[in-house]
Scaffold this motif. Sequence first.
Motif, PDB file in Angstrom:
ATOM      1  N   VAL A   1      27.928  27.936  23.448  1.00 45.19           N
ATOM      2  CA  VAL A   1      27.193  26.616  23.129  1.00 45.19           C
ATOM      3  C   VAL A   1      26.682  26.122  24.536  1.00 45.19           C
ATOM      4  CG1 VAL A   1      28.225  26.758  20.905  1.00 45.19           C
ATOM      5  CG2 VAL A   1      29.173  25.413  22.853  1.00 45.19           C
ATOM      6  N   GLY A   2      27.057  26.290  25.672  1.00 39.48           N
ATOM      7  CA  GLY A   2      26.562  25.770  27.023  1.00 39.48           C
ATOM      8  C   GLY A   2      25.112  26.218  27.098  1.00 39.48           C
ATOM      9  N   THR A   3      23.898  25.548  26.485  1.00 43.82           N
ATOM     10  CA  THR A   3      22.631  26.201  26.569  1.00 43.82           C
ATOM     11  C   THR A   3      21.898  25.336  27.637  1.00 43.82           C
ATOM     12  OG1 THR A   3      22.168  25.036  24.600  1.00 43.82           O
ATOM     13  CG2 THR A   3      22.741  27.395  24.492  1.00 43.82           C
ATOM     14  N   PHE A   4      22.592  23.994  28.040  1.00 44.44           N
ATOM     15  CA  PHE A   4      21.697  23.088  28.871  1.00 44.44           C
ATOM     16  C   PHE A   4      20.885  23.866  29.925  1.00 44.44           C
ATOM     17  CE2 PHE A   4      21.152  20.752  32.742  1.00 44.44           C
ATOM     18  CZ  PHE A   4      20.435  19.865  32.123  1.00 44.44           C
ATOM     19  N   PRO A   5      21.434  24.699  30.931  1.00 45.03           N
ATOM     20  CA  PRO A   5      20.671  25.466  31.882  1.00 45.03           C
ATOM     21  C   PRO A   5      19.318  26.203  31.528  1.00 45.03           C
ATOM     22  CG  PRO A   5      23.026  25.753  32.179  1.00 45.03           C
ATOM     23  CD  PRO A   5      22.983  25.057  30.986  1.00 45.03           C
ATOM     24  N   LEU A   6      19.690  26.829  30.498  1.00 45.20           N
ATOM     25  CA  LEU A   6      18.699  27.775  29.510  1.00 45.20           C
ATOM     26  C   LEU A   6      17.463  26.949  29.316  1.00 45.20           C
ATOM     27  CD1 LEU A   6      20.680  29.737  27.011  1.00 45.20           C
ATOM     28  CD2 LEU A   6      20.872  30.208  29.635  1.00 45.20           C
ATOM     29  N   PHE A   7      17.595  25.995  28.895  1.00 42.42           N
ATOM     30  CA  PHE A   7      16.349  25.011  28.374  1.00 42.42           C
ATOM     31  C   PHE A   7      15.571  24.195  29.589  1.00 42.42           C
ATOM     32  CE2 PHE A   7      18.990  25.260  24.164  1.00 42.42           C
ATOM     33  CZ  PHE A   7      18.158  26.321  23.873  1.00 42.42           C
ATOM     34  N   HIS A   8      16.792  23.937  30.741  1.00 42.92           N
ATOM     35  CA  HIS A   8      16.139  23.087  31.694  1.00 42.92           C
ATOM     36  C   HIS A   8      15.345  24.098  32.470  1.00 42.92           C
ATOM     37  CE1 HIS A   8      15.835  20.435  34.927  1.00 42.92           C
ATOM     38  NE2 HIS A   8      16.520  21.277  35.881  1.00 42.92           N
TER      39      HIS A   8
ATOM     40  N   THR B   1      15.958  33.487  28.986  1.00 35.77           N
ATOM     41  CA  THR B   1      16.442  32.083  28.596  1.00 35.77           C
ATOM     42  C   THR B   1      17.223  32.494  26.970  1.00 35.77           C
ATOM     43  OG1 THR B   1      14.515  31.379  27.406  1.00 35.77           O
ATOM     44  CG2 THR B   1      15.047  30.441  29.558  1.00 35.77           C
ATOM     45  N   THR B   2      16.477  33.064  26.306  1.00 39.31           N
ATOM     46  CA  THR B   2      16.995  33.410  24.833  1.00 39.31           C
ATOM     47  C   THR B   2      17.050  34.728  24.380  1.00 39.31           C
ATOM     48  OG1 THR B   2      15.526  32.417  23.889  1.00 39.31           O
ATOM     49  CG2 THR B   2      17.356  30.933  24.326  1.00 39.31           C
TER      50      THR B   2
END
Length: 287
Positions: A158-165, A191-192
């Motif tokens: 669930v550590g998705t912060f870097p992907l969306f940044h 990213t996804t």
Amino acid sequence: MDGQARTGGADTACDVGTGAGAAVTVLFCNGQLADAGALSAALVNYGHFTSLQVRAGAVQGWALHLQRLQVSTRELFDVELDGTQLVAWLRQALQQLDAADASVRITVFSRQFDFRQPLRTVPVDVLIAVAAPASIPVLARSVLPLPYQRELAHIKHVGTFPLFHLRRQALQRGFDDALFVDAQGRISEGTTWNLAFWDGAQVCWPQASALRGCTERLLMEGLTQLGQAQTHVEVHLPSLSRFSGAAAFNASGIWPLAAIGEQHLEQSDVLLAHLQAALAQAPWLAL
């Protein structure tokens, strides 16, 4: 390409799907409508998930999704995830909403997990989010290579912060999404989403540490059934010119890549056709 208009339009990040009511999501925790207590526990941000599409009560590659959830539960919590109970909860959620078609995200976490005592054995909870069915428009996208390596890349955590940044950074520079490049200069994943390349004769799977998606597995199996040549290679940015096409994919669809950085890809539609045919080999099995 900085400053140019994005290939797909104003809101075309690569996992934006279509479907009426896609913004409405109903959450269930362990078979019950989720309350504030369950949701607040999820804020600890320690857990993992899988995302999938349901059509007529059936799923492509359900065994792969279940395997992903069970393996990651063992690694993160040292306990077993009851697959039979999980399927029962998923069926119940879909039936309660009368949703034969849906987008589903299944998250495994624990309301009893304490970050101060992370080795303490705790039971896991299952959060099922049900939304309207989604599919990604088959539009060619352009992606920006950026240096990044996901932590614990083999887990869909669930550590998705870097992907969306990083996606934001790509959009700000006029691209549709970000593509990750590791410290060795190898292309790994988006990213996804995962991706594949086309060299004019065979499908080429980039080799680097990445989250290996369920859709990727289904595509590989389908290509084998069709007798289509495929290979696994390390893909470095300077060698992109050897490829004439590329395509990205996740549980919501497959789409062609028009360009990676400044490298344009003229035969991505050829690869897209091969991958669409491969995915069609995977049956939709009732839950």
